[in-house]
Design a protein around this motif. Structure first.
Motif, PDB file in Angstrom:
ATOM      1  N   GLY A  20      -2.298 -54.926   2.495  1.00  0.00           N
ATOM      2  CA  GLY A  20      -2.524 -56.224   1.873  1.00  0.00           C
ATOM      3  C   GLY A  20      -2.024 -56.300   0.442  1.00  0.00           C
ATOM      4  N   ASP A  21      -1.893 -55.155  -0.219  1.00  0.00           N
ATOM      5  CA  ASP A  21      -1.346 -55.151  -1.577  1.00  0.00           C
ATOM      6  C   ASP A  21       0.082 -55.689  -1.600  1.00  0.00           C
TER       7      ASP A  21
ATOM      8  N   GLY B 179       2.959 -62.348  -3.643  1.00  0.00           N
ATOM      9  CA  GLY B 179       2.462 -63.620  -4.159  1.00  0.00           C
ATOM     10  C   GLY B 179       2.822 -63.823  -5.617  1.00  0.00           C
ATOM     11  N   HIS B 180       2.737 -62.768  -6.404  1.00  0.00           N
ATOM     12  CA  HIS B 180       3.130 -62.875  -7.810  1.00  0.00           C
ATOM     13  C   HIS B 180       4.586 -63.301  -7.930  1.00  0.00           C
ATOM     14  N   LEU B 181       5.435 -62.745  -7.100  1.00  0.00           N
ATOM     15  CA  LEU B 181       6.855 -63.105  -7.146  1.00  0.00           C
ATOM     16  C   LEU B 181       7.094 -64.509  -6.604  1.00  0.00           C
ATOM     17  N   ALA B 182       6.451 -64.843  -5.509  1.00  0.00           N
ATOM     18  CA  ALA B 182       6.705 -66.110  -4.823  1.00  0.00           C
ATOM     19  C   ALA B 182       6.333 -67.325  -5.661  1.00  0.00           C
ATOM     20  N   VAL B 183       5.299 -67.215  -6.493  1.00  0.00           N
ATOM     21  CA  VAL B 183       4.850 -68.373  -7.262  1.00  0.00           C
ATOM     22  C   VAL B 183       5.656 -68.583  -8.545  1.00  0.00           C
TER      23      VAL B 183
ATOM     24  N   TRP C 200      -1.709 -67.644  -2.691  1.00  0.00           N
ATOM     25  CA  TRP C 200      -0.493 -67.493  -1.883  1.00  0.00           C
ATOM     26  C   TRP C 200      -0.685 -66.373  -0.870  1.00  0.00           C
ATOM     27  N   ALA C 201      -1.209 -65.255  -1.326  1.00  0.00           N
ATOM     28  CA  ALA C 201      -1.411 -64.108  -0.439  1.00  0.00           C
ATOM     29  C   ALA C 201      -2.404 -64.436   0.672  1.00  0.00           C
ATOM     30  N   TYR C 202      -3.425 -65.207   0.349  1.00  0.00           N
ATOM     31  CA  TYR C 202      -4.375 -65.611   1.391  1.00  0.00           C
ATOM     32  C   TYR C 202      -3.673 -66.507   2.420  1.00  0.00           C
TER      33      TYR C 202
ATOM     34  N   VAL D  46      -7.735 -57.480   5.298  1.00  0.00           N
ATOM     35  CA  VAL D  46      -6.469 -56.779   5.030  1.00  0.00           C
ATOM     36  C   VAL D  46      -6.042 -57.055   3.596  1.00  0.00           C
ATOM     37  N   LEU D  47      -6.157 -58.297   3.183  1.00  0.00           N
ATOM     38  CA  LEU D  47      -5.806 -58.672   1.809  1.00  0.00           C
ATOM     39  C   LEU D  47      -6.923 -58.271   0.844  1.00  0.00           C
ATOM     40  N   PHE D  48      -8.122 -58.709   1.136  1.00  0.00           N
ATOM     41  CA  PHE D  48      -9.264 -58.458   0.260  1.00  0.00           C
ATOM     42  C   PHE D  48      -9.959 -57.167   0.684  1.00  0.00           C
TER      43      PHE D  48
END
Length: 172
Positions: free
Chosen positions: A59-60, A66-70, A100-102, A114-116
């Motif tokens: 999930g990392d 997400g940091h890149l996509a936004v 975004w990741a969610y 998986v993410l959290f």
């Protein structure tokens, strides 16, 4: 594989990496280095370097993506390592990256855990799972402001599904 069995970590990693590539984020296998902020993943020149031998939490990958996509493309291409300066761009901070990741987690049909995962989010992972499960979406407003998602009345007027559905995966 038994369809009711939970996916194996390698399967989840492959699904995530395939998704990231399909939306246009550069991803490559390589050595993330021992000083990587998150084990097994490094941001490099606007893309991700994945070190499968050291990747602890698949999930990392979504969170870092997400940091890149936004980020707008001009900022995205310049990002490496600790993402210096990413929070200076409006609607491109930690909350938007998490939202975004969610949304990506939902799109991939993955369990939010998986993410959290237990190893992240400063011990607040269970709280985030609960928050998002209740339909409270920290960071979604920033995704709307960046033109990446719609919520509420705006989604209805456009005839679009609301967040966590994404209008676009990469900010323009």
């Amino acid at each position: 594989m038994n369809p009711s069995a939970p996916p194996r970590p390698g399967d989840v990693t492959d699904r995530i990496l395939d998704f990231l590539r399909s939306i246009g984020l550069p991803v490559r296998d390589g050595d993330a280095g021992g000083d990587a902020f998150l084990p097994g993943v490094r941001v490099d020149a606007g893309g991700l370097v994945v070190d499968r031998a050291h990747l602890r939490w698949p999930g990392d990958l979504l969170h870092e993506a997400g940091h890149l996509a936004v980020l707008p493309p001009s900022h995205r291409a310049a990002m490496s390592d600790a993402l210096a300066g990413h929070d200076e761009v409006p609607h491109a901070g930690e909350m938007e990256a998490t939202a975004w990741a969610y949304a990506a987690t939902v799109a991939l049909g993955l369990d939010p855990a998986v993410l959290f995962h237990a190893g992240g989010y400063h011990g607040r992972s269970a709280d985030l799972v609960r928050t998002y499960a209740l339909g409270v979406y920290p960071g979604a407003h920033g995704l709307v402001q960046a033109g990446m998602a719609s919520t509420g009345e705006q989604a209805r007027q456009r005839g679009e599904a609301p967040y966590p559905h994404m209008r676009r995966w990469l900010r323009e």
